[in-house]
Write a protein that holds these residues in place. Sequence first.
Motif, PDB file in Angstrom:
ATOM      1  N   ASP A 129       8.955  -1.664  -2.226  1.00 44.31           N
ATOM      2  CA  ASP A 129      10.187  -0.715  -2.321  1.00 44.31           C
ATOM      3  C   ASP A 129       9.799   0.753  -2.771  1.00 44.31           C
ATOM      4  N   SER A 130       9.166   1.099  -2.635  1.00 48.52           N
ATOM      5  CA  SER A 130       9.437   2.587  -2.922  1.00 48.52           C
ATOM      6  C   SER A 130       8.763   3.598  -2.315  1.00 48.52           C
ATOM      7  N   ILE A 131       9.139   3.206  -1.059  1.00 55.20           N
ATOM      8  CA  ILE A 131       9.161   3.883   0.297  1.00 55.20           C
ATOM      9  C   ILE A 131       9.801   3.754   0.314  1.00 55.20           C
ATOM     10  N   LYS A 132      10.208   4.360   2.105  1.00 54.79           N
ATOM     11  CA  LYS A 132      11.118   3.760   3.233  1.00 54.79           C
ATOM     12  C   LYS A 132      10.731   3.088   3.884  1.00 54.79           C
ATOM     13  N   SER A 133       9.933   3.240   4.697  1.00 57.76           N
ATOM     14  CA  SER A 133       9.021   3.423   5.279  1.00 57.76           C
ATOM     15  C   SER A 133       7.618   3.350   5.657  1.00 57.76           C
ATOM     16  N   LEU A 134       6.771   2.524   6.216  1.00 56.16           N
ATOM     17  CA  LEU A 134       5.453   3.137   5.978  1.00 56.16           C
ATOM     18  C   LEU A 134       4.883   2.684   7.916  1.00 56.16           C
ATOM     19  N   TYR A 135       4.504   3.547   8.542  1.00 61.15           N
ATOM     20  CA  TYR A 135       3.894   3.429  10.427  1.00 61.15           C
ATOM     21  C   TYR A 135       2.562   3.739   9.775  1.00 61.15           C
ATOM     22  N   LEU A 136       1.352   2.708  10.157  1.00 63.91           N
ATOM     23  CA  LEU A 136       0.454   3.181  10.546  1.00 63.91           C
ATOM     24  C   LEU A 136      -0.257   2.670  11.205  1.00 63.91           C
ATOM     25  N   ILE A 137      -0.846   4.030  11.590  1.00 69.60           N
ATOM     26  CA  ILE A 137      -1.968   3.995  13.353  1.00 69.60           C
ATOM     27  C   ILE A 137      -3.863   3.941  12.892  1.00 69.60           C
ATOM     28  N   ALA A 138      -4.320   2.972  12.338  1.00 70.41           N
ATOM     29  CA  ALA A 138      -5.560   3.043  12.643  1.00 70.41           C
ATOM     30  C   ALA A 138      -6.281   2.356  13.916  1.00 70.41           C
ATOM     31  N   GLY A 139      -7.066   3.293  13.820  1.00 70.73           N
ATOM     32  CA  GLY A 139      -8.342   3.579  15.442  1.00 70.73           C
ATOM     33  C   GLY A 139     -10.020   3.181  14.832  1.00 70.73           C
ATOM     34  N   ILE A 170      -8.753  -6.064  22.275  1.00 71.51           N
ATOM     35  CA  ILE A 170      -8.470  -7.832  22.022  1.00 71.51           C
ATOM     36  C   ILE A 170      -7.705  -8.070  21.730  1.00 71.51           C
ATOM     37  N   ASP A 171      -7.297  -9.376  20.368  1.00 66.07           N
ATOM     38  CA  ASP A 171      -5.727  -9.197  20.530  1.00 66.07           C
ATOM     39  C   ASP A 171      -5.467  -8.798  19.304  1.00 66.07           C
ATOM     40  N   GLY A 172      -4.512  -8.065  19.136  1.00 66.12           N
ATOM     41  CA  GLY A 172      -3.755  -7.159  17.822  1.00 66.12           C
ATOM     42  C   GLY A 172      -4.131  -6.199  17.957  1.00 66.12           C
ATOM     43  N   PHE A 173      -4.946  -5.453  19.114  1.00 69.13           N
ATOM     44  CA  PHE A 173      -5.219  -4.102  19.131  1.00 69.13           C
ATOM     45  C   PHE A 173      -4.896  -3.443  20.431  1.00 69.13           C
ATOM     46  N   GLU A 174      -4.480  -2.362  20.737  1.00 70.05           N
ATOM     47  CA  GLU A 174      -4.197  -1.689  21.793  1.00 70.05           C
ATOM     48  C   GLU A 174      -5.260  -1.463  22.280  1.00 70.05           C
ATOM     49  N   VAL A 175      -5.564  -0.038  23.845  1.00 66.86           N
ATOM     50  CA  VAL A 175      -6.570   0.306  23.895  1.00 66.86           C
ATOM     51  C   VAL A 175      -6.852   1.665  23.930  1.00 66.86           C
ATOM     52  N   GLY A 176      -7.432   2.949  23.313  1.00 66.64           N
ATOM     53  CA  GLY A 176      -7.132   4.408  22.981  1.00 66.64           C
ATOM     54  C   GLY A 176      -7.834   4.765  22.110  1.00 66.64           C
ATOM     55  N   PHE A 177      -7.158   6.200  22.116  1.00 67.55           N
ATOM     56  CA  PHE A 177      -7.705   7.048  20.571  1.00 67.55           C
ATOM     57  C   PHE A 177      -6.359   7.206  19.903  1.00 67.55           C
ATOM     58  N   VAL A 178      -6.279   7.145  18.180  1.00 70.58           N
ATOM     59  CA  VAL A 178      -5.523   7.313  17.827  1.00 70.58           C
ATOM     60  C   VAL A 178      -3.848   8.307  18.186  1.00 70.58           C
ATOM     61  N   THR A 179      -4.903   9.319  18.832  1.00 76.03           N
ATOM     62  CA  THR A 179      -4.094  11.041  19.461  1.00 76.03           C
ATOM     63  C   THR A 179      -3.081   9.625  21.056  1.00 76.03           C
ATOM     64  N   ASP A 180      -3.487   8.779  21.149  1.00 77.71           N
ATOM     65  CA  ASP A 180      -2.833   8.358  22.351  1.00 77.71           C
ATOM     66  C   ASP A 180      -1.873   7.171  22.028  1.00 77.71           C
ATOM     67  N   HIS A 181      -1.529   7.150  20.473  1.00 81.74           N
ATOM     68  CA  HIS A 181      -0.474   6.163  20.017  1.00 81.74           C
ATOM     69  C   HIS A 181       0.973   7.259  19.254  1.00 81.74           C
ATOM     70  N   ILE A 182       0.507   8.493  19.053  1.00 82.72           N
ATOM     71  CA  ILE A 182       1.144   9.048  17.852  1.00 82.72           C
ATOM     72  C   ILE A 182       2.742   8.942  18.877  1.00 82.72           C
ATOM     73  N   ALA A 183       3.145   9.512  19.631  1.00 86.31           N
ATOM     74  CA  ALA A 183       4.414   9.842  20.496  1.00 86.31           C
ATOM     75  C   ALA A 183       5.551   8.199  19.986  1.00 86.31           C
ATOM     76  N   LYS A 184       4.674   6.887  19.925  1.00 89.54           N
ATOM     77  CA  LYS A 184       5.606   6.231  19.338  1.00 89.54           C
ATOM     78  C   LYS A 184       6.106   6.054  18.117  1.00 89.54           C
ATOM     79  N   VAL A 185       5.664   6.770  17.209  1.00 91.97           N
ATOM     80  CA  VAL A 185       6.434   6.725  15.617  1.00 91.97           C
ATOM     81  C   VAL A 185       7.718   7.562  16.268  1.00 91.97           C
ATOM     82  N   PRO A 186       8.393   6.770  15.468  1.00 90.38           N
ATOM     83  CA  PRO A 186      10.304   7.791  15.701  1.00 90.38           C
ATOM     84  C   PRO A 186       9.811   9.034  14.567  1.00 90.38           C
ATOM     85  N   PHE A 187       9.044   9.367  14.728  1.00 92.28           N
ATOM     86  CA  PHE A 187      10.313  10.773  13.711  1.00 92.28           C
ATOM     87  C   PHE A 187      11.050  11.364  14.304  1.00 92.28           C
ATOM     88  N   ASP A 188      11.971  11.420  15.208  1.00 88.89           N
ATOM     89  CA  ASP A 188      12.712  11.915  15.492  1.00 88.89           C
ATOM     90  C   ASP A 188      14.374  11.336  14.657  1.00 88.89           C
TER      91      ASP A 188
END
Length: 263
Positions: A129-139, A170-188
């Motif tokens: 409740d102390s944060i609006k949202s948290l996006y985590l990309i872990a590779g 594998i189940d629960g994991f995407e493929v690629g480096f963390v940089t490949d998924h940064i564009a999925k974060v809705p910074f706008d």
Amino acid sequence: MSENISLPKPYKITDIIKETEIEYTFRVEADLEVEHGQFFQISLPKVGEAPISISGIGDNWLEFTIRKVGKVTNEVFELEVGENLFMRGPYGSSFPINEYKDKDLVVIAGGTGVSPVRSTLKYFYENSDSIKSLYLIAGFKDEDSILFEEDLEKFKSEFNTIYTLDKEKIDGFEVGFVTDHIAKVPFDSFENYNVIIVGPPVMMDAAAKEVLKNGVVEEKIWVSFERKMSCAIGKCGHCKIDETYVCLEGPVFNYTKAKDLLD
């Protein structure tokens, strides 16, 4: 007589958790005031010492996730529950938790870089409740190198998570480096936010450049040079980059400073 801050003290090991074949988490009894992102010098008498980031903070205990990579860590892995780990600290700068509160937070971590940011993630998991949202990309490199599997699973319930392996699916994991998924974060869609990036220097450099491409300004980015820490008191010079002693001024830096320190 003043206390010798460079003198290690013994702390009892209360638990040892096998994360991977070469990475274990050691929990020790410790009633100390520490901040997320700081580090300790871990040592064994007549063997040596190594700087290790805090990976967990609790009531009267601390956790350190250690990789078996050399003389000191090899000997640490021989220790058992009930024996002592020698430590001095805490040292260094920390993640500015209060500055992150009531805002959106994006955490991008690669491999062992998840360790120094784990306590911050657990703090916001327990205080969602102390944060609006948290996006985590872990590779991670592959399935065998995944750290903190139980935590990663729990984080899914509170955070927006993307877990990825370099080349495996594998189940629960995407493929690629963390940089490949940064564009999925809705910074706008964020009004006020911060970005934490932790991992190998090459990964941090690439990830920082990628978030900048997505409109993030330098002042909102925080990195940790946890791999560059050394004696912790600015004497040996091993961590010095130009005129900056990472062990004294870091390991946590705002990107406005860190951009000139990255390899």
